[in-house]
Design an enzyme around this catalytic site. Structure first.
Site, mmCIF file in Angstrom:
data_model
loop_
_atom_site.group_PDB
_atom_site.id
_atom_site.type_symbol
_atom_site.label_atom_id
_atom_site.label_comp_id
_atom_site.label_asym_id
_atom_site.label_seq_id
_atom_site.Cartn_x
_atom_site.Cartn_y
_atom_site.Cartn_z
ATOM 1 N N CYS A 1 33.013 49.998 45.713
ATOM 2 C CA CYS A 1 33.944 50.771 44.881
ATOM 3 C C CYS A 1 33.382 52.149 44.529
ATOM 4 O O CYS A 1 34.136 53.099 44.310
ATOM 5 C CB CYS A 1 34.227 50.040 43.568
ATOM 6 S SG CYS A 1 34.119 48.265 43.615
ATOM 7 N N LYS B 1 36.705 49.087 35.110
ATOM 8 C CA LYS B 1 36.568 49.627 33.749
ATOM 9 C C LYS B 1 36.164 51.084 33.736
ATOM 10 O O LYS B 1 36.311 51.771 32.730
ATOM 11 C CB LYS B 1 35.564 48.805 32.923
ATOM 12 C CG LYS B 1 35.822 47.314 32.946
ATOM 13 C CD LYS B 1 37.252 46.966 32.585
ATOM 14 C CE LYS B 1 37.558 45.508 32.860
ATOM 15 N NZ LYS B 1 37.561 45.132 34.275
ATOM 16 N N CYS C 1 38.673 47.398 45.435
ATOM 17 C CA CYS C 1 39.465 46.266 45.918
ATOM 18 C C CYS C 1 40.875 46.706 46.286
ATOM 19 O O CYS C 1 41.524 47.448 45.551
ATOM 20 C CB CYS C 1 39.513 45.176 44.859
ATOM 21 S SG CYS C 1 37.889 44.512 44.447
ATOM 22 N N SER D 1 41.514 38.633 36.072
ATOM 23 C CA SER D 1 41.388 39.713 37.037
ATOM 24 C C SER D 1 42.768 40.141 37.516
ATOM 25 O O SER D 1 43.716 39.351 37.518
ATOM 26 C CB SER D 1 40.562 39.224 38.235
ATOM 27 O OG SER D 1 40.692 40.103 39.319
#
Length: 573
Positions: free
Chosen positions: A55, A130, A200, A476
């Site tokens: 990420c 986050k 993701c 999630s």
């Protein structure tokens, strides 16, 4: 010619202007800066880049490209980094307690570096869950001209001619534990699911909040859905650097952009895309930084009246790359605005209104990812708010892709996620029960863990539609099934979830928006007399400090009073 700026009203004057600032300037000369560069506005180029997960691995590169745009339009870039906690790696063990806490640490660290060095503007790069709201919270808190840039999603993996995301890896763990697939298949999927750089790929939390960045006006139009490996990300980064200088010249600030109407637009886009339930946690937290009251119930009301139109995983069929190819976030907003679901008046970082930006978009009738609001996947949003005797302060559930919207069954209570996961792994969960995982809230966890390991294992075992799961923790964005999170008040605060016992009947109705504990008031009162909060093992350090300060999930699980108590804003020092 580059722009010329008067620094007499900018924060950086405190570290660069006048004879008394010679000591500070000596540090800049030590770093090779010229007198001309010191005289320009200082623009923070903030990166959440690191080697923790794919990420974040391209963020530093993109941030360095951004410097070119800043320099070319009259500014001096000053790059610094902040942390991330990557949920896919933190998931399913005690490390997940750090995830939500990291949002506050990210916002605080950006704030402190900005205050300490008196930077005049921000371009912020983030890639994992986050870090996106954390970066935007800092922008809203400081209120200097700012642009948010998402690092981009990962490309889908491939296995047996189908697209994969990390969700498939979590779910194959459940299939393997149920004896439904060999170890060789689990190994093949884990090696194929994540083929390179980027966050993701489904409409999980990172992509949900990337959509929020555009919908709320803090990101350049159609910038965030371009996958991380795409060459176009370089020009997006460069353009953000150029444009932040235009915002500085116009003194256009985040709180001018992120009005109440802009937050409502953002909530619409979360619902329309079947986004993560975490959107209902982060939007209130961002609003708090502006002094805007916008809690879980406000978000839920908007979700209730928004059509679900983007066919994205985990409830649908496509990934972020497909959404980008179909026209991106602005294609979603094009039909929402035409249908009367968006307010086109809020300003954006382009210097134009959202409606003016959308006018430049042509609807693509040939794509299959984004439906017209006249022919939605379902008439109401992919995310639903719940309220009732089990959750007086509300709860949230993602219904995108679900066939059954009500559930009633006996409670099976667990005091933490590990105990629930062990029961799932042991195939000790009965059809028709309501799994209750408590003491995982913001204060009680502490840290409000996500439960993807447990929910994915259930789905992998074929139990996803046969049970419900309720928690004062989180889920999630990759979670699917009847999974209700953010139940409040949390168990640590003595909410009704703390009083549930095995066998109690719980009724959930996502169409009516209710969640009820079918136990008599007198019985609950008797149980309360013998109840006491459960302890935890985090009695020092960051998690202890977080537990002392954090507020309820319905208001965003924030840790400070917010803009309503401000006596000054950093941008005006």
């Amino acid at each position: 010619m580059t722009r010329q700026f008067d620094k007499s009203r900018l924060p950086s004057r405190h570290v660069s202007v006048g004879p008394e600032r010679a000591p500070q300037r000596s540090y800049y000369y030590a770093m090779g800066m010229t007198e001309e560069e010191i005289a320009r506005p200082f623009v923070a180029v903030v990166s959440a880049g690191n080697d923790s997960a794919p990420c974040n691995t391209t963020l530093d590169f993109q941030a360095d490209i951004c410097r070119e745009g800043v320099i070319g339009n009259g500014g001096t870039p000053r790059r610094f980094n902040t942390i991330t906690v990557t949920d896919g790696i933190a998931m399913g063990h005690q490390g997940m307690k750090s995830s939500l806490v990291s949002r506050e640490v990210i916002a605080d660290s950006v704030e402190l570096s900005m205050r300490g060095h008196c930077y005049d503007a921000i371009v912020g790069f983030a890639g994992c869950d986050k870090s996106l709201p954390g970066m935007m919270m800092a922008m809203l808190r400081l209120n200097v001209p700012s642009i948010f840039v998402y690092g981009g999603s990962i490309l889908p993996g491939r296995y047996h001619d189908r697209d994969l995301t990390v969700q498939d890896v979590f779910e194959v763990v459940g299939r393997y534990s149920a004896g439904a697939c060999p170890l060789s298949e689990l190994t093949a999927i884990e090696k194929a699911a994540c083929p390179g750089h980027g966050a993701c790929g489904g409409q999980f939390t990172a992509n949900t909040m990337a959509c929020v960045g555009e919908a709320i006006g803090l990101s350049l139009p159609n910038s965030n859905m371009a996958p991380a490996p795409y060459k176009s990300r370089e020009e997006i980064a460069r353009a953000a650097g150029r444009q932040v200088m235009e915002l500085l010249a116009a003194n256009l600030r985040p709180r001018d952009i992120c009005t109440r109407a802009a937050f409502e637009n953002a909530a619409r886009v979360v619902a329309a895309t079947g986004g993560s339930t975490n959107g209902a946690l982060h939007l209130p937290a961002m609003a708090h930084e502006c002094g805007i009251d916008f809690d879980l119930f406000d978000v839920a009301e908007i979700f209730k009246s928004t059509p679900y139109i983007a066919d994205l995983k985990p409830g649908g069929n496509y990934v972020a790359k497909d959404m980008h190819d179909a026209g991106g976030v602005y294609m979603v907003m094009k039909t929402l605005l035409a249908g009367g679901f968006l307010d086109g008046n809020p300003m954006t970082v382009t210097g134009r209104t959202l409606g003016e930006n959308i006018e430049a978009i042509t609807w693509n009738p040939d794509q299959k990812v984004i439906h017209d609001v006249k022919t939605p996947l379902s008439p109401t949003g992919g995310v639903v708010g719940l309220k009732g005797s089990l959750a007086p302060e509300g709860a949230i559930v993602k219904v995108a892709g679900m066939h059954k919207l009500s559930f009633r069954g006996p409670a099976r209570v667990f005091e933490c996620e590990e105990d629930a996961f062990a029961a799932v792994e042991a195939r000790a969960i009965a059809d028709g029960c309501v799994i209750v995982i408590r003491n995982e809230g913001p204060k009680g966890g502490p840290g409000m863990r996500e439960m993807l390991a447990t929910t994915a294992a259930l789905y992998g075992q074929g139990m996803g539609e046969k049970v419900a799961l309720i928690t004062d923790g989180r889920f999630s964005g990759a979670t699917r099934g009847f999974c209700i999170g953010h139940v409040g008040p949390e168990a640590a605060d003595g909410g009704p979830i703390a009083l549930v016992r095995d066998g109690d009947l719980i009724a959930i109705d996502a169409e009516a928006g209710t969640i009820e504990l079918e136990v008599a008031d007198a019985e609950l009162a008797a149980r309360r007399k013998t109840w006491s909060p459960r302890g935890h093992d985090y009695n020092s350090g960051a998690l202890w400090r977080y537990a002392q300060n954090v507020g309820p999930a319905c208001k965003g699980a924030v840790t400070h009073p917010g803009a309503r108590t401000e006596t000054h804003v950093f941008a005006d020092i």
